[in-house]
Motif scaffolding. Structure first.
Motif, mmCIF file in Angstrom:
data_model
loop_
_atom_site.group_PDB
_atom_site.id
_atom_site.type_symbol
_atom_site.label_atom_id
_atom_site.label_comp_id
_atom_site.label_asym_id
_atom_site.label_seq_id
_atom_site.Cartn_x
_atom_site.Cartn_y
_atom_site.Cartn_z
ATOM 1 N N MET A 1 0.834 -1.207 0.000
ATOM 2 C CA MET A 1 0.000 0.000 0.000
ATOM 3 C C MET A 1 0.868 1.256 0.000
ATOM 4 O O MET A 1 1.835 1.354 0.746
ATOM 5 N N ARG A 2 0.501 2.186 -0.878
ATOM 6 C CA ARG A 2 1.187 3.456 -1.141
ATOM 7 C C ARG A 2 2.417 3.291 -2.032
ATOM 8 O O ARG A 2 3.067 4.279 -2.385
ATOM 9 N N ASN A 3 2.745 2.066 -2.389
ATOM 10 C CA ASN A 3 3.700 1.825 -3.466
ATOM 11 C C ASN A 3 2.876 1.680 -4.749
ATOM 12 O O ASN A 3 1.772 1.137 -4.707
ATOM 13 N N PRO A 4 3.369 2.148 -5.901
ATOM 14 C CA PRO A 4 2.559 2.048 -7.130
ATOM 15 C C PRO A 4 2.164 0.628 -7.495
ATOM 16 O O PRO A 4 1.183 0.416 -8.204
ATOM 17 N N LEU A 5 2.916 -0.359 -7.006
ATOM 18 C CA LEU A 5 2.567 -1.745 -7.301
ATOM 19 C C LEU A 5 1.154 -2.092 -6.824
ATOM 20 O O LEU A 5 0.477 -2.925 -7.440
ATOM 21 N N TYR A 6 0.716 -1.472 -5.752
ATOM 22 C CA TYR A 6 -0.623 -1.747 -5.231
ATOM 23 C C TYR A 6 -1.678 -1.293 -6.236
ATOM 24 O O TYR A 6 -2.623 -2.032 -6.549
ATOM 25 N N HIS A 7 -1.521 -0.076 -6.742
ATOM 26 C CA HIS A 7 -2.448 0.430 -7.747
ATOM 27 C C HIS A 7 -2.338 -0.359 -9.050
ATOM 28 O O HIS A 7 -3.344 -0.782 -9.623
ATOM 29 N N TRP A 8 -1.115 -0.535 -9.533
ATOM 30 C CA TRP A 8 -0.924 -1.216 -10.819
ATOM 31 C C TRP A 8 -1.521 -2.624 -10.797
ATOM 32 O O TRP A 8 -2.197 -3.029 -11.745
ATOM 33 N N SER A 9 -1.254 -3.351 -9.723
ATOM 34 C CA SER A 9 -1.697 -4.744 -9.665
ATOM 35 C C SER A 9 -3.222 -4.841 -9.712
ATOM 36 O O SER A 9 -3.789 -5.681 -10.428
ATOM 37 N N HIS A 10 -3.899 -3.982 -8.959
ATOM 38 C CA HIS A 10 -5.355 -4.045 -8.954
ATOM 39 C C HIS A 10 -5.951 -3.508 -10.252
ATOM 40 O O HIS A 10 -6.984 -4.017 -10.713
ATOM 41 N N LEU A 11 -5.313 -2.524 -10.850
ATOM 42 C CA LEU A 11 -5.758 -2.058 -12.166
ATOM 43 C C LEU A 11 -5.645 -3.168 -13.217
ATOM 44 O O LEU A 11 -6.558 -3.372 -14.033
ATOM 45 N N TRP B 1 10.956 5.036 -14.577
ATOM 46 C CA TRP B 1 11.486 4.030 -13.668
ATOM 47 C C TRP B 1 10.982 4.241 -12.242
ATOM 48 O O TRP B 1 9.805 4.037 -11.974
ATOM 49 N N PHE B 2 11.862 4.656 -11.320
ATOM 50 C CA PHE B 2 11.448 4.840 -9.940
ATOM 51 C C PHE B 2 10.444 5.990 -9.784
ATOM 52 O O PHE B 2 9.815 6.127 -8.739
ATOM 53 N N LEU B 3 10.290 6.789 -10.821
ATOM 54 C CA LEU B 3 9.455 7.984 -10.731
ATOM 55 C C LEU B 3 8.091 7.822 -11.392
ATOM 56 O O LEU B 3 7.281 8.758 -11.340
ATOM 57 N N ASP B 4 7.819 6.661 -12.013
ATOM 58 C CA ASP B 4 6.551 6.552 -12.746
ATOM 59 C C ASP B 4 5.415 6.106 -11.820
ATOM 60 O O ASP B 4 4.678 5.170 -12.094
ATOM 61 N N GLN B 5 5.277 6.833 -10.710
ATOM 62 C CA GLN B 5 4.201 6.633 -9.753
ATOM 63 C C GLN B 5 3.486 7.977 -9.555
ATOM 64 O O GLN B 5 3.855 8.975 -10.162
ATOM 65 N N LYS B 6 2.438 7.968 -8.763
ATOM 66 C CA LYS B 6 1.580 9.148 -8.669
ATOM 67 C C LYS B 6 2.364 10.421 -8.344
ATOM 68 O O LYS B 6 2.209 11.449 -9.014
ATOM 69 N N ASP B 7 3.200 10.360 -7.330
ATOM 70 C CA ASP B 7 3.954 11.550 -6.924
ATOM 71 C C ASP B 7 4.964 11.947 -7.996
ATOM 72 O O ASP B 7 5.101 13.126 -8.336
ATOM 73 N N GLY B 8 5.678 10.942 -8.546
ATOM 74 C CA GLY B 8 6.682 11.240 -9.560
ATOM 75 C C GLY B 8 6.071 11.791 -10.836
ATOM 76 O O GLY B 8 6.617 12.727 -11.450
ATOM 77 N N ILE B 9 4.955 11.215 -11.259
ATOM 78 C CA ILE B 9 4.268 11.715 -12.452
ATOM 79 C C ILE B 9 3.778 13.139 -12.227
ATOM 80 O O ILE B 9 3.925 14.012 -13.096
ATOM 81 N N THR B 10 3.208 13.385 -11.055
ATOM 82 C CA THR B 10 2.715 14.725 -10.739
ATOM 83 C C THR B 10 3.852 15.747 -10.749
ATOM 84 O O THR B 10 3.714 16.848 -11.315
ATOM 85 N N LYS B 11 4.977 15.397 -10.154
ATOM 86 C CA LYS B 11 6.106 16.327 -10.114
ATOM 87 C C LYS B 11 6.655 16.593 -11.516
ATOM 88 O O LYS B 11 7.035 17.734 -11.842
ATOM 89 N N GLN B 12 6.730 15.552 -12.365
ATOM 90 C CA GLN B 12 7.215 15.759 -13.733
ATOM 91 C C GLN B 12 6.274 16.678 -14.500
ATOM 92 O O GLN B 12 6.713 17.592 -15.213
ATOM 93 N N ILE B 13 4.972 16.441 -14.351
ATOM 94 C CA ILE B 13 3.988 17.290 -15.020
ATOM 95 C C ILE B 13 4.104 18.734 -14.532
ATOM 96 O O ILE B 13 4.063 19.685 -15.331
ATOM 97 N N ASN B 14 4.288 18.923 -13.237
ATOM 98 C CA ASN B 14 4.392 20.280 -12.701
ATOM 99 C C ASN B 14 5.671 20.978 -13.154
ATOM 100 O O ASN B 14 5.660 22.165 -13.482
ATOM 101 N N SER B 15 6.785 20.246 -13.197
ATOM 102 C CA SER B 15 8.033 20.854 -13.672
ATOM 103 C C SER B 15 7.916 21.269 -15.124
ATOM 104 O O SER B 15 8.316 22.380 -15.507
ATOM 105 N N LEU B 16 7.370 20.376 -15.948
ATOM 106 C CA LEU B 16 7.216 20.710 -17.358
ATOM 107 C C LEU B 16 6.237 21.870 -17.538
ATOM 108 O O LEU B 16 6.457 22.757 -18.371
ATOM 109 N N SER B 17 5.165 21.897 -16.741
ATOM 110 C CA SER B 17 4.204 22.999 -16.820
ATOM 111 C C SER B 17 4.855 24.329 -16.446
ATOM 112 O O SER B 17 4.600 25.356 -17.089
ATOM 113 N N ASN B 18 5.687 24.302 -15.407
ATOM 114 C CA ASN B 18 6.317 25.532 -14.925
ATOM 115 C C ASN B 18 7.427 26.033 -15.834
ATOM 116 O O ASN B 18 7.628 27.240 -15.987
ATOM 117 N N MET B 19 8.168 25.103 -16.442
ATOM 118 C CA MET B 19 9.370 25.477 -17.182
ATOM 119 C C MET B 19 9.197 25.418 -18.706
ATOM 120 O O MET B 19 10.051 25.891 -19.435
#
Length: 481
Positions: free
Chosen positions: A96-106, A380-398
């Motif tokens: 729980m709270r690792n992306p594997l939990y979401h991915w597996s159930h999806l 890789w280690f970043l393709d989870q909810k927090d990492g995806i959100t941060k990448q989207i925000n960085s690209l949006s800002n910059m």
């Protein structure tokens, strides 16, 4: 217990729900980087059981099981497939709270229509239900790709591969375009113990006797052409960092000849060689209109005991802390000055480099091309909810998020395409929250268009996939790699 994978999963507002269900959900998938085995697609493989399709080769799951203290025999060892799955089911509630939990159930929900939560109690029931479905005709590799609504998948292939599997797929009635990607790590890694043997194989498949830099580059370029004739439109590089030493052809020629003669090379000579080959590869890609992908920053195979016992790609890699700015800027600028900068996607494994990569991508533009250099989505280690959100925000800002080519799986699993859904839901929720907070106008049609572009249309245009048909060349000699 009721499922948490509902229509509202990850969507916190009515705006997000409308954006996802009306503009993102049903779009086809262009998976422009993955590690799916093309032979399994060509043969339309049917998997023996859920362990074979879900656990074999999945180092994300292996890593989680090891963290929980599961014995290696249940991960990569000699335990039965059923025993391995039961240990994975035992592990899932602890993820729980690792992306594997979401991915597996999806994955269970989308591919097998199973809403149960995975645990020790449900393990056998889930295993048997999925195994029964895996015996049916639609649960083959090709059937699963169609089920995922995949339109294009780009595998990852060595330059000496004869691409016969891709040719067989192209000649078949399978309508998911399956294209090769040029991955020249074995060409670049001159320090590798098998380098000279690999060059002999390259010489054999290209029909060019390699004896110096000139003939080496000629052989590489011939393989680029061969891949291009077979539908390839992307390359990919897995590097700790971009090499950016100044070089002369004379010096590189001398380094290559020394290596051919089994002379030891200094770290400086290795770096000079890699800098030169990366530059010439960039030229070749630009000449073909390809996109170059640079996956930068991880430390691989850190557990040498497991490396010796099991091999590479078993889940013992980490985020690195390399310095990228100056070398990446130098490399991209050198190609740009030469008029040979291909479309390029740069991916970082360290989240602290998000803003660096987002701003670097914006430095090299070209009229008529949206975001010629792209800041690739969280990897890789970043393709989870927090990492995806941060990448989207960085690209949006910059930069311009609206020009992004979106998500990819980077996976060896035929069940991993739900990661596109995961990304799309997160993307729609971010826009929905901005509308709800009054930070964006309630202009659903326009914002919906931007989301549709990010999820599908930008990639189709950027990679020139419209109407692409593979022109198959005659298969070349098969080399035992």
């Amino acid at each position: 217990m009721s499922s948490f994978i509902t229509d509202k999963f990850l969507l916190k507002s009515s705006y997000a729900e409308e954006l996802y269900h009306s503009y993102a959900k049903d779009l086809p998938i262009i998976d422009f980087h993955n590690h799916l085995p093309p032979n399994e697609i060509a043969k339309n493989k049917q998997f023996k059981n859920l362990t074979k399709i879900w656990l074999d080769g999945d180092h994300y799951k292996w890593r989680a099981m090891r963290s929980l203290g599961v014995e290696e025999k249940y991960i990569t060892g000699k335990a039965s497939d059923e025993e391995k799955f039961k240990k994975w089911a035992f592990t899932v509630p602890y993820t729980m709270r690792n992306p594997l939990y979401h991915w597996s159930h999806l994955e269970l929900k989308r591919y097998f229509n199973i809403d149960e939560q995975i645990n020790e109690k449900t393990a056998l029931s889930i295993y048997n239900q999925c195994n029964d479905l895996l015996k049916t005709p639609q649960y083959t590799t090709q059937g699963l790709l169609k089920m995922a609504n995949a339109e294009v998948v780009c595998t990852t292939d060595d330059p000496i591969d004869n691409l016969k599997n891709h040719q067989d797929i192209a000649k078949s009635k399978f309508n998911v375009q399956t294209l090769p990607t040029f991955r020249p790590d074995n060409i670049i890694n001159i320090e590798g113990v098998e380098f000279n043997t690999y060059v002999d194989s390259l010489s054999c498949v290209s029909g060019i006797k390699i004896k110096n830099l000139e003939s080496f580059l000629e052989a590489i370029e011939s393989r680029v052409q061969y891949f291009h004739d077979n539908g390839c439109r992307l390359s990919d590089h897995g590097l700790s960092y971009v090499y950016s030493e100044k070089f002369t052809d004379k010096k590189v020629d001398s380094i290559i000849k020394d290596r051919f003669n089994d002379k030891a090379l200094s770290d400086k000579e290795i770096s000079i060689y890699k800098s030169a080959i990366l530059f010439y590869l960039g030229q070749f890609y630009a000449n073909k209109g390809w996109t170059m992908q640079l996956h930068l920053g991880p430390i691989r195979d850190t557990n040498k005991l497991l490396l010796r016992e099991i091999g590479i790609n078993v889940g013992v890699d980490s985020i690195g802390d390399y310095q990228h700015a100056e070398s990446l800027a130098y490399y991209l600028n050198k190609l740009n000055d030469d008029g040979s900068l291909p479309k390029t996607i740069i991916y970082n494994s360290n989240p602290s480099d998000n803003d660096l990569f987002a701003t670097m991508a914006g430095n090299f533009s070209e009229g008529g091309t949206k975001s010629k250099v792209q800041f690739g989505t969280a990897w890789w280690f970043l393709d989870q909810k927090d990492g995806i959100t941060k990448q989207i925000n960085s690209l949006s800002n910059m930069g311009l998020l609206s020009c992004s080519v979106g998500m990819l799986t980077d996976s060896r699993s035929f069940l991993s395409f739900t990661r596109h859904e995961y990304y799309r839901r997160i993307l729609c929720n971010i826009f929905g929250e901005d509308i709800k907070n009054g930070e964006l106008p309630n202009d659903i049609p326009w914002i919906g268009k931007i989301i549709s572009d990010i999820c599908y249309h930008n990639a189709k245009s950027y990679f020139n996939f419209q109407g692409l048909k593979s022109k198959t060349s005659k298969p070349q000699i098969v080399i035992d790699k």
